[in-house]
Design an enzyme around this catalytic site. Structure first.
Site, mmCIF file in Angstrom:
data_model
loop_
_atom_site.group_PDB
_atom_site.id
_atom_site.type_symbol
_atom_site.label_atom_id
_atom_site.label_comp_id
_atom_site.label_asym_id
_atom_site.label_seq_id
_atom_site.Cartn_x
_atom_site.Cartn_y
_atom_site.Cartn_z
ATOM 1 N N ASN A 49 -0.716 3.927 39.721
ATOM 2 C CA ASN A 49 -1.645 4.917 39.137
ATOM 3 C C ASN A 49 -3.014 4.925 39.804
ATOM 4 O O ASN A 49 -3.621 5.984 39.974
ATOM 5 C CB ASN A 49 -1.752 4.721 37.623
ATOM 6 C CG ASN A 49 -2.351 3.397 37.243
ATOM 7 O OD1 ASN A 49 -2.080 2.380 37.876
ATOM 8 N ND2 ASN A 49 -3.159 3.398 36.222
ATOM 9 N N GLY A 53 1.061 -3.772 35.862
ATOM 10 C CA GLY A 53 2.183 -2.834 35.775
ATOM 11 C C GLY A 53 2.655 -2.735 34.339
ATOM 12 O O GLY A 53 1.903 -3.006 33.399
ATOM 13 N N THR A 93 4.719 -3.298 30.744
ATOM 14 C CA THR A 93 4.896 -4.468 29.879
ATOM 15 C C THR A 93 6.280 -5.100 30.069
ATOM 16 O O THR A 93 6.404 -6.325 30.110
ATOM 17 C CB THR A 93 4.652 -4.061 28.408
ATOM 18 O OG1 THR A 93 3.260 -3.741 28.291
ATOM 19 C CG2 THR A 93 4.982 -5.187 27.442
ATOM 20 N N THR A 124 8.157 -5.076 32.768
ATOM 21 C CA THR A 124 8.157 -5.797 34.053
ATOM 22 C C THR A 124 7.386 -7.106 33.907
ATOM 23 O O THR A 124 7.805 -8.150 34.424
ATOM 24 C CB THR A 124 7.516 -4.946 35.182
ATOM 25 O OG1 THR A 124 8.006 -3.612 35.105
ATOM 26 C CG2 THR A 124 7.794 -5.520 36.549
ATOM 27 N N GLU A 171 -1.543 -7.865 33.708
ATOM 28 C CA GLU A 171 -2.283 -6.712 33.163
ATOM 29 C C GLU A 171 -1.258 -5.623 32.906
ATOM 30 O O GLU A 171 -0.714 -5.052 33.851
ATOM 31 C CB GLU A 171 -3.329 -6.224 34.177
ATOM 32 C CG GLU A 171 -4.372 -7.251 34.561
ATOM 33 C CD GLU A 171 -5.320 -7.576 33.433
ATOM 34 O OE1 GLU A 171 -5.396 -6.791 32.460
ATOM 35 O OE2 GLU A 171 -5.973 -8.631 33.498
ATOM 36 N N CYS A 174 -4.283 3.224 32.551
ATOM 37 C CA CYS A 174 -3.884 2.341 31.436
ATOM 38 C C CYS A 174 -4.930 2.351 30.329
ATOM 39 O O CYS A 174 -4.631 1.981 29.204
ATOM 40 C CB CYS A 174 -3.660 0.927 31.959
ATOM 41 S SG CYS A 174 -5.086 0.300 32.850
ATOM 42 N N GLU A 190 -8.966 -10.510 34.358
ATOM 43 C CA GLU A 190 -9.437 -10.328 35.727
ATOM 44 C C GLU A 190 -10.933 -10.039 35.666
ATOM 45 O O GLU A 190 -11.505 -9.920 34.594
ATOM 46 C CB GLU A 190 -8.700 -9.154 36.383
ATOM 47 C CG GLU A 190 -7.205 -9.368 36.510
ATOM 48 C CD GLU A 190 -6.500 -8.259 37.283
ATOM 49 O OE1 GLU A 190 -6.874 -7.082 37.115
ATOM 50 O OE2 GLU A 190 -5.575 -8.573 38.048
HETATM 51 P P1 NAD Z 1 5.975 -1.181 37.058
HETATM 52 O O1 NAD Z 1 5.958 -2.375 36.165
HETATM 53 O O2 NAD Z 1 7.215 -0.398 37.146
HETATM 54 O O3 NAD Z 1 5.651 -1.605 38.560
HETATM 55 C C1 NAD Z 1 4.457 -2.269 38.908
HETATM 56 C C2 NAD Z 1 4.689 -3.036 40.193
HETATM 57 O O4 NAD Z 1 5.635 -4.076 39.937
HETATM 58 C C3 NAD Z 1 5.271 -2.203 41.326
HETATM 59 O O5 NAD Z 1 4.720 -2.627 42.549
HETATM 60 C C4 NAD Z 1 6.749 -2.546 41.272
HETATM 61 O O6 NAD Z 1 7.416 -2.369 42.482
HETATM 62 C C5 NAD Z 1 6.683 -4.014 40.883
HETATM 63 N N1 NAD Z 1 7.891 -4.553 40.264
HETATM 64 C C6 NAD Z 1 8.829 -3.912 39.523
HETATM 65 N N2 NAD Z 1 9.811 -4.760 39.180
HETATM 66 C C7 NAD Z 1 9.496 -5.971 39.690
HETATM 67 C C8 NAD Z 1 10.121 -7.251 39.693
HETATM 68 N N3 NAD Z 1 11.299 -7.475 39.110
HETATM 69 N N4 NAD Z 1 9.496 -8.267 40.319
HETATM 70 C C9 NAD Z 1 8.309 -8.090 40.914
HETATM 71 N N5 NAD Z 1 7.685 -6.889 40.983
HETATM 72 C C10 NAD Z 1 8.268 -5.846 40.370
HETATM 73 O O7 NAD Z 1 4.733 -0.301 36.620
HETATM 74 P P2 NAD Z 1 4.312 1.120 37.192
HETATM 75 O O8 NAD Z 1 5.223 2.145 36.618
HETATM 76 O O9 NAD Z 1 4.122 1.022 38.660
HETATM 77 O O10 NAD Z 1 2.854 1.277 36.553
HETATM 78 C C11 NAD Z 1 2.602 1.830 35.308
HETATM 79 C C12 NAD Z 1 2.318 0.737 34.304
HETATM 80 O O11 NAD Z 1 1.235 -0.058 34.732
HETATM 81 C C13 NAD Z 1 1.913 1.302 32.951
HETATM 82 O O12 NAD Z 1 2.582 0.595 31.948
HETATM 83 C C14 NAD Z 1 0.422 1.018 32.898
HETATM 84 O O13 NAD Z 1 -0.123 0.886 31.613
HETATM 85 C C15 NAD Z 1 0.335 -0.268 33.646
HETATM 86 N N6 NAD Z 1 -1.021 -0.506 34.116
HETATM 87 C C16 NAD Z 1 -1.757 -1.485 33.525
HETATM 88 C C17 NAD Z 1 -3.059 -1.708 33.933
HETATM 89 C C18 NAD Z 1 -3.899 -2.796 33.319
HETATM 90 O O14 NAD Z 1 -4.916 -3.120 33.888
HETATM 91 N N7 NAD Z 1 -3.514 -3.368 32.207
HETATM 92 C C19 NAD Z 1 -3.600 -0.922 34.949
HETATM 93 C C20 NAD Z 1 -2.823 0.079 35.517
HETATM 94 C C21 NAD Z 1 -1.528 0.282 35.103
#
Ligand code: NAD
Length: 480
Positions: free
Chosen positions: A151, A227, A229, A231, A249, A283, A461
């Site tokens: 994002n 990423g 929750t 994951t 996060e 997020c 962080e």
């Molecule tokens: P995602 O969890 O699908 O992927 C995030 C990252 O993790 C990607 O690089 C992906 O390739 C990697 N990944 C996926 N499976 C993995 C595994 N088994 N092992 C290691 N890495 C793996 O999330 P997304 O769809 O890319 O992002 C959207 C999510 O991120 C939303 O839920 C959003 O709220 C969250 N987010 C949180 C924050 C925060 O600061 N809390 C900030 C931005 C986004």
């Protein structure tokens, strides 16, 4: 066609398997590049490069590290337009947003940690009566893994990398496979800034293979992950038996609580931003709007008028407010939630449909959508949608508002609009979130602890919290 390569030991290399993933342009739905579908052998090569670099990098002076980080920051600023266009094309966000928020913030991340590391210190404890004194050494961990989402691609990628390398670690980093381009471009900037080979290695590929190889690598000491929750839960399950340090996060479903005594115009304008910036894919967006009953009807009228005025269109146009969503599956997921809302007796007050701008008919565009709900328990109020969709609901009392705000599994951020100081203090204490914004949204001071409570994450962080995460404290006790 843009071919993205892995960045290992300062060199750009193809994946060992020669397998690739298509990269789509959200604005028009076309494939415009390919990225490595890296496997564990690529991750191992990145690890070996990082491990080799660590013995030297961890001994560099703080001034040397700081100067290199400042140089990276300067080079990002010098190439702002190029990076902003690349980010916009890859993610679908309006180019004006990438140029005003994403890329400047990526540069700030390096500048901030270039300075922070020179001010980072540890404690000493004089053990009175024992003729002994203790001091705390803060040593880098070694090779660490940084994994980021799509994002805010470069913004969040660098938010992890900058403190990790400032603290003397070497990094194996993976951006989202959906938005790999600016992370790829960062490799050149690091080389030009004189970052020694192997300090930062950038590996591209899918989460379940490339990401998985990083989190289960036995010698990667810590994982900083942003990423979803689910994951995050999987990463915790994988990493815990290896006793890796974890910073997670995760997702959010943030309340925006509006009292009648707020500064109305300021609230209204900010609420449009906090609902729909970056197509609602932040997020921290306030996706659940709760409004005090006495201004509820007025709010709906005024808010909807402003939302309808937002222009949905191709991200490269200057007058676009809402660009494309990041991917087709994600757009379909958001549309599905709009249907779920209807099935749950929600009322779509505006939006709800796909948009097909001229010459961009295959792009992933949605109208900004406002849904009125009557129960806080409905799925659209409980589950993270992460798109241009907000819900509205009224409340009568302060107690009710607080109960509604806290009644979700997530706890990332909350926004409160009121001019009542006592209420502001009570809510700040009682909201179960890592961040509370009062009469504002998204002011980010990089010194503050950033992160979520409940299912929104573990750890913090930002500022010295990040430098503490990326270092191991060691107590040294000296008797004299
Ligand atoms: P995602 O969890 O699908 O992927 C995030 C990252 O993790 C990607 O690089 C992906 O390739 C990697 N990944 C996926 N499976 C993995 C595994 N088994 N092992 C290691 N890495 C793996 O999330 P997304 O769809 O890319 O992002 C959207 C999510 O991120 C939303 O839920 C959003 O709220 C969250 N987010 C949180 C924050 C925060 O600061 N809390 C900030 C931005 C986004």
């Amino acid at each position: 066609m843009l071919t993205i390569q892995n960045f290992i030991n300062g060199d750009f290399v193809d994946p060992i398997s020669d397998e690739w993933i298509d990269n789509y342009c959200p604005a028009n739905g076309f494939v415009y590049g390919k990225i490595p579908d890296s496997n564990k052998n690529d991750v191992q090569n990145a690890y070996l490069a990082a491990s080799k670099a660590f013995s030297t990098w961890s001994k560099t002076t703080l001034e040397e590290r700081s100067n290199i980080l400042l140089k990276i920051s300067e080079l990002l600023e010098a190439n702002l337009e190029h990076f902003a266009k690349a980010e916009s094309k890859d993610n679908g966000k309006p180019v004006k947003l990438a140029a005003s928020i994403d890329i400047p913030r990526a540069a700030s991340n390096f500048r901030f940690f270039a300075h922070a590391i020179t001010q980072f210190s540890s404690e000493s404890h004089d053990s009175i009566g024992f003729n002994a004194t203790n001091y705390t050494l803060r040593q880098p961990l070694g090779v660490v893994g940084c994994i980021s989402p799509w994002n805010l691609p470069l913004y969040l990628f660098t938010w992890k990398i900058a403190p990790a390398i400032a603290a003397g670690n070497c990094v194996v980093a993976k951006p989202s496979e959906i938005t790999p381009v600016t992370a790829y471009l960062l490799g050149d900037i690091c080389n030009a800034a004189g970052l020694p080979k192997g300090v930062l290695n950038i590996i591209h590929g899918k989460g379940e293979s490339t990401g998985q190889a990083i989190i289960e690598h036995p010698e990667i000491k810590a994982i900083s992950f942003t990423g979803g929750t689910s994951t995050g839960a999987h990463i915790a399950r994988t990493a815990a038996p290896m006793f890796k340090k974890l910073s997670l996060e995760l997702g959010g479903k943030n309340p925006n609580i509006i009292f009648a005594d707020c500064d109305y115009d300021d609230m209204l304008n900010t609420t449009v931003r906090s609902s729909f910036s970056n197509q609602g894919q932040i997020c921290l967006c306030g996706s659940r709007i709760y409004v005090e009953a006495k201004i509820y009807e007025q709010f709906k009228t005024d808010f909807i008028a402003k939302v309808k005025a937002l222009k949905v269109g191709p991200p490269n146009l200057d007058d676009t407010d809402i660009g494309a969503l990041v991917s087709k599956p994600h757009m379909e997921k958001v549309l599905q939630y709009i249907n779920i809302a209807k099935q749950e007796n929600g009322t779509v007050l505006c939006g709800g449909n796909q948009v097909k701008p001229e010459n961009h008919e295959q792009g992933y565009y949605l109208e900004p959508t406002v849904i009125e709900v009557s129960s806080n328990l409905c799925r659209v109020n409980q589950e993270e949608i992460f798109g241009p969709v907000v819900t509205v609901m009224s409340f009568e009392t302060e107690t009710e508002a607080l109960q509604l705000a806290n009644a979700v599994k997530y706890g990332l951020s909350a926004t409160l609009w009121t001019n009542n100081l006592k209420r502001c203090m009570r809510f700040s204490q009682e909201l179960q979130t890592g961040i509370v914004w009062v009469n504002t949204w998204m002011i980010r001071d990089l010194r503050t602890p950033f992160g979520g409570a409940k299912a929104s994450g573990v750890g913090r962080e930002g500022g010295f919290e990040a430098l503490r995460f990326f270092t191991e404290p060691k107590n040294v006790c000296i008797k004299y």
